[in-house]
Design a protein around this motif. Structure first.
Motif, PDB file in Angstrom:
ATOM      1  N   TRP A 106      32.097  -8.199  -4.802  1.00 49.18           N
ATOM      2  CA  TRP A 106      31.202  -8.019  -3.658  1.00 49.18           C
ATOM      3  C   TRP A 106      30.464  -6.690  -3.738  1.00 49.18           C
ATOM      4  O   TRP A 106      29.267  -6.614  -3.431  1.00 49.18           O
ATOM      5  N   VAL A 107      31.163  -5.654  -4.141  1.00 48.08           N
ATOM      6  CA  VAL A 107      30.537  -4.340  -4.296  1.00 48.08           C
ATOM      7  C   VAL A 107      29.433  -4.399  -5.355  1.00 48.08           C
ATOM      8  O   VAL A 107      28.316  -3.910  -5.147  1.00 48.08           O
ATOM      9  N   ALA A 108      29.735  -5.002  -6.495  1.00 43.57           N
ATOM     10  CA  ALA A 108      28.755  -5.107  -7.577  1.00 43.57           C
ATOM     11  C   ALA A 108      27.529  -5.898  -7.133  1.00 43.57           C
ATOM     12  O   ALA A 108      26.387  -5.498  -7.407  1.00 43.57           O
ATOM     13  N   ALA A 109      27.756  -7.004  -6.451  1.00 42.22           N
ATOM     14  CA  ALA A 109      26.645  -7.836  -5.989  1.00 42.22           C
ATOM     15  C   ALA A 109      25.778  -7.082  -4.979  1.00 42.22           C
ATOM     16  O   ALA A 109      24.537  -7.138  -5.025  1.00 42.22           O
ATOM     17  N   GLY A 110      26.415  -6.358  -4.075  1.00 40.65           N
ATOM     18  CA  GLY A 110      25.670  -5.604  -3.077  1.00 40.65           C
ATOM     19  C   GLY A 110      24.825  -4.497  -3.693  1.00 40.65           C
ATOM     20  O   GLY A 110      23.652  -4.327  -3.340  1.00 40.65           O
ATOM     21  N   LEU A 111      25.409  -3.759  -4.613  1.00 36.76           N
ATOM     22  CA  LEU A 111      24.678  -2.669  -5.263  1.00 36.76           C
ATOM     23  C   LEU A 111      23.530  -3.195  -6.120  1.00 36.76           C
ATOM     24  O   LEU A 111      22.430  -2.629  -6.119  1.00 36.76           O
ATOM     25  N   ALA A 112      23.769  -4.284  -6.857  1.00 37.22           N
ATOM     26  CA  ALA A 112      22.722  -4.868  -7.692  1.00 37.22           C
ATOM     27  C   ALA A 112      21.576  -5.400  -6.835  1.00 37.22           C
ATOM     28  O   ALA A 112      20.395  -5.263  -7.199  1.00 37.22           O
ATOM     29  N   SER A 113      21.903  -5.986  -5.685  1.00 38.43           N
ATOM     30  CA  SER A 113      20.863  -6.492  -4.777  1.00 38.43           C
ATOM     31  C   SER A 113      20.012  -5.353  -4.231  1.00 38.43           C
ATOM     32  O   SER A 113      18.783  -5.468  -4.131  1.00 38.43           O
ATOM     33  N   LEU A 114      20.663  -4.253  -3.883  1.00 42.03           N
ATOM     34  CA  LEU A 114      19.931  -3.095  -3.380  1.00 42.03           C
ATOM     35  C   LEU A 114      19.033  -2.520  -4.471  1.00 42.03           C
ATOM     36  O   LEU A 114      17.882  -2.129  -4.206  1.00 42.03           O
ATOM     37  N   ALA A 115      19.527  -2.488  -5.706  1.00 42.72           N
ATOM     38  CA  ALA A 115      18.712  -2.012  -6.828  1.00 42.72           C
ATOM     39  C   ALA A 115      17.498  -2.910  -7.022  1.00 42.72           C
ATOM     40  O   ALA A 115      16.393  -2.433  -7.328  1.00 42.72           O
ATOM     41  N   ALA A 116      17.680  -4.224  -6.849  1.00 44.78           N
ATOM     42  CA  ALA A 116      16.570  -5.165  -6.987  1.00 44.78           C
ATOM     43  C   ALA A 116      15.500  -4.920  -5.926  1.00 44.78           C
ATOM     44  O   ALA A 116      14.297  -5.045  -6.194  1.00 44.78           O
ATOM     45  N   VAL A 117      15.932  -4.558  -4.725  1.00 46.23           N
ATOM     46  CA  VAL A 117      14.982  -4.247  -3.658  1.00 46.23           C
ATOM     47  C   VAL A 117      14.120  -3.048  -4.056  1.00 46.23           C
ATOM     48  O   VAL A 117      12.895  -3.064  -3.875  1.00 46.23           O
ATOM     49  N   PHE A 118      14.754  -2.018  -4.592  1.00 46.38           N
ATOM     50  CA  PHE A 118      13.999  -0.847  -5.053  1.00 46.38           C
ATOM     51  C   PHE A 118      13.051  -1.231  -6.184  1.00 46.38           C
ATOM     52  O   PHE A 118      11.880  -0.822  -6.206  1.00 46.38           O
ATOM     53  N   ALA A 119      13.535  -2.008  -7.149  1.00 50.89           N
ATOM     54  CA  ALA A 119      12.710  -2.405  -8.294  1.00 50.89           C
ATOM     55  C   ALA A 119      11.500  -3.203  -7.847  1.00 50.89           C
ATOM     56  O   ALA A 119      10.402  -3.068  -8.419  1.00 50.89           O
ATOM     57  N   ALA A 120      11.668  -4.027  -6.834  1.00 54.02           N
ATOM     58  CA  ALA A 120      10.570  -4.871  -6.360  1.00 54.02           C
ATOM     59  C   ALA A 120       9.405  -4.057  -5.817  1.00 54.02           C
ATOM     60  O   ALA A 120       8.257  -4.524  -5.824  1.00 54.02           O
ATOM     61  N   THR A 121       9.667  -2.841  -5.363  1.00 52.30           N
ATOM     62  CA  THR A 121       8.586  -2.002  -4.837  1.00 52.30           C
ATOM     63  C   THR A 121       7.642  -1.547  -5.935  1.00 52.30           C
ATOM     64  O   THR A 121       6.534  -1.075  -5.647  1.00 52.30           O
ATOM     65  N   LEU A 122       8.065  -1.675  -7.195  1.00 47.77           N
ATOM     66  CA  LEU A 122       7.226  -1.249  -8.320  1.00 47.77           C
ATOM     67  C   LEU A 122       6.484  -2.418  -8.968  1.00 47.77           C
ATOM     68  O   LEU A 122       5.792  -2.237  -9.966  1.00 47.77           O
ATOM     69  N   GLY A 123       6.660  -3.610  -8.408  1.00 48.52           N
ATOM     70  CA  GLY A 123       5.921  -4.754  -8.923  1.00 48.52           C
ATOM     71  C   GLY A 123       6.811  -5.823  -9.517  1.00 48.52           C
ATOM     72  O   GLY A 123       7.968  -5.582  -9.872  1.00 48.52           O
ATOM     73  N   ARG A 124       6.268  -7.020  -9.625  1.00 47.25           N
ATOM     74  CA  ARG A 124       7.027  -8.165 -10.103  1.00 47.25           C
ATOM     75  C   ARG A 124       7.497  -7.985 -11.535  1.00 47.25           C
ATOM     76  O   ARG A 124       8.608  -8.381 -11.899  1.00 47.25           O
ATOM     77  N   ALA A 125       6.668  -7.365 -12.394  1.00 55.41           N
ATOM     78  CA  ALA A 125       7.031  -7.218 -13.810  1.00 55.41           C
ATOM     79  C   ALA A 125       8.297  -6.371 -13.971  1.00 55.41           C
ATOM     80  O   ALA A 125       9.151  -6.681 -14.803  1.00 55.41           O
ATOM     81  N   VAL A 126       8.422  -5.314 -13.185  1.00 52.36           N
ATOM     82  CA  VAL A 126       9.614  -4.467 -13.254  1.00 52.36           C
ATOM     83  C   VAL A 126      10.846  -5.252 -12.817  1.00 52.36           C
ATOM     84  O   VAL A 126      11.910  -5.164 -13.437  1.00 52.36           O
ATOM     85  N   LEU A 127      10.692  -6.043 -11.764  1.00 51.09           N
ATOM     86  CA  LEU A 127      11.809  -6.853 -11.281  1.00 51.09           C
ATOM     87  C   LEU A 127      12.235  -7.879 -12.324  1.00 51.09           C
ATOM     88  O   LEU A 127      13.431  -8.116 -12.520  1.00 51.09           O
TER      89      LEU A 127
END
Length: 301
Positions: A106-127
């Motif tokens: 659960w911790v890993a999934a939560g942290l990875a999801s939060l990282a994905a949110v940050f990555a999405a702010t830089l555009g679809r290609a980064v995500l």
């Protein structure tokens, strides 16, 4: 007084629980985050010719911490039974039973999801690039069971930030942002990761042999130190080629020379193959990354 005692005991219990989760994601040991951060920041400065946007730097800083933390949680979940038998990892939260095993997922999934949110702010290609990066990081712990040099997989995982940095800064699509500089930085970092994690593996080799875990230190055998030197030289060569292609300033070349001298100074301790000295050599590689980063920053000053 009884109420105060109960409150104090409750707070102590909660603090101990939070401390266990903090240790699960290695918040108390930032070396992995730093070793992941330096090549990523170097790539950002290369891609932006010395002027990466502040928000992009912030996103990669946060993403580095979050994904390394998620990777640690997955690693400890996968290795929970092995860690009990290794002197350096026996007190980890999952191995010691401080927190339930499934909480790590659960911790890993939560942290990875939060990282994905940050990555999405830089555009679809980064995500999109972040997805295979997360997958490689997730499978790494399991590679130690059968792949002779699992450090190769770790090196790939720790190098994904480099193409992602170029994609984020240049914004020319999944592949249009990449060039020869990206390639040489990526390959050089791959060699470097295998080198410093082989030193790490030397520290764990007696225990790994006992419990049946694969590592580069076991694979290279008596040629382990020679292999580390060869990998470090290969890393320096690749980084030098990247600097030449990008036509960076002299501080970059000077940084590579200092790193070469620094790695040479590590050889006496590494050659003893003493577990504690080998682990310290691994930790000290952070300084090489810091030197590389500052050499890059001042190359465009």
């Amino acid at each position: 007084m009884t109420a105060l005692f109960v409150l104090s005991r409750s707070m102590t219990t909660r603090f101990a629980a939070l401390s266990a989760y903090w240790r699960l994601i290695r918040g108390d040991r930032p070396i992995g985050t730093l070793l992941l951060l330096w090549p990523t920041f170097v790539a950002l400065f290369f891609a932006a010719r010395g002027q990466p946007p502040a928000w992009t730097l912030t996103v990669f800083l946060m993403g580095t911490f979050l994904m390394r933390s998620a990777g640690c949680a997955i690693n400890d979940w996968a290795d929970r039974d092995f860690d009990r038998n290794v002197w350096r990892t026996a007190d980890r939260p999952l191995a010691s039973g401080a927190i339930p095993h499934h909480h790590a997922l659960w911790v890993a999934a939560g942290l990875a999801s939060l990282a994905a949110v940050f990555a999405a702010t830089l555009g679809r290609a980064v995500l999109v690039w972040a997805l295979p990066a997360a997958l490689v990081a997730a499978i790494y712990p399991f590679m130690k069971r059968f792949f002779p040099i699992p450090q190769v997989v770790l090196g790939i995982a720790f190098s994904f930030g480099i193409p992602m940095a170029f994609v984020a800064v240049r914004d020319a699509g999944l592949w249009g942002s990449l060039d020869a500089t990206t390639f040489w930085l990526f390959v050089g970092n791959l060699f470097w990761v295998i080198a410093y994690d082989t030193a790490y593996a030397i520290a764990d080799r007696p225990d790994d042999l006992k419990i049946g875990i694969r590592s580069s230190a076991i694979f290279f055998g008596r040629w382990d130190v020679t292999a580390i030197v060869a990998l470090e030289l290969a890393a320096l060569f690749c980084w030098a080629v990247a600097g030449r292609i990008a036509a960076v300033g002299p501080s970059y070349s000077a940084a590579l020379v200092v790193i070469a001298l620094f790695w040479t100074a590590q050889l006496p301790a590494l050659s003893t193959r003493d577990p504690k000295k080998a682990f310290q050599v691994f930790l000290d590689h952070n300084w090489a990354g810091l030197i590389w980063f500052f050499g890059t920053v001042f190359a465009w000053a």
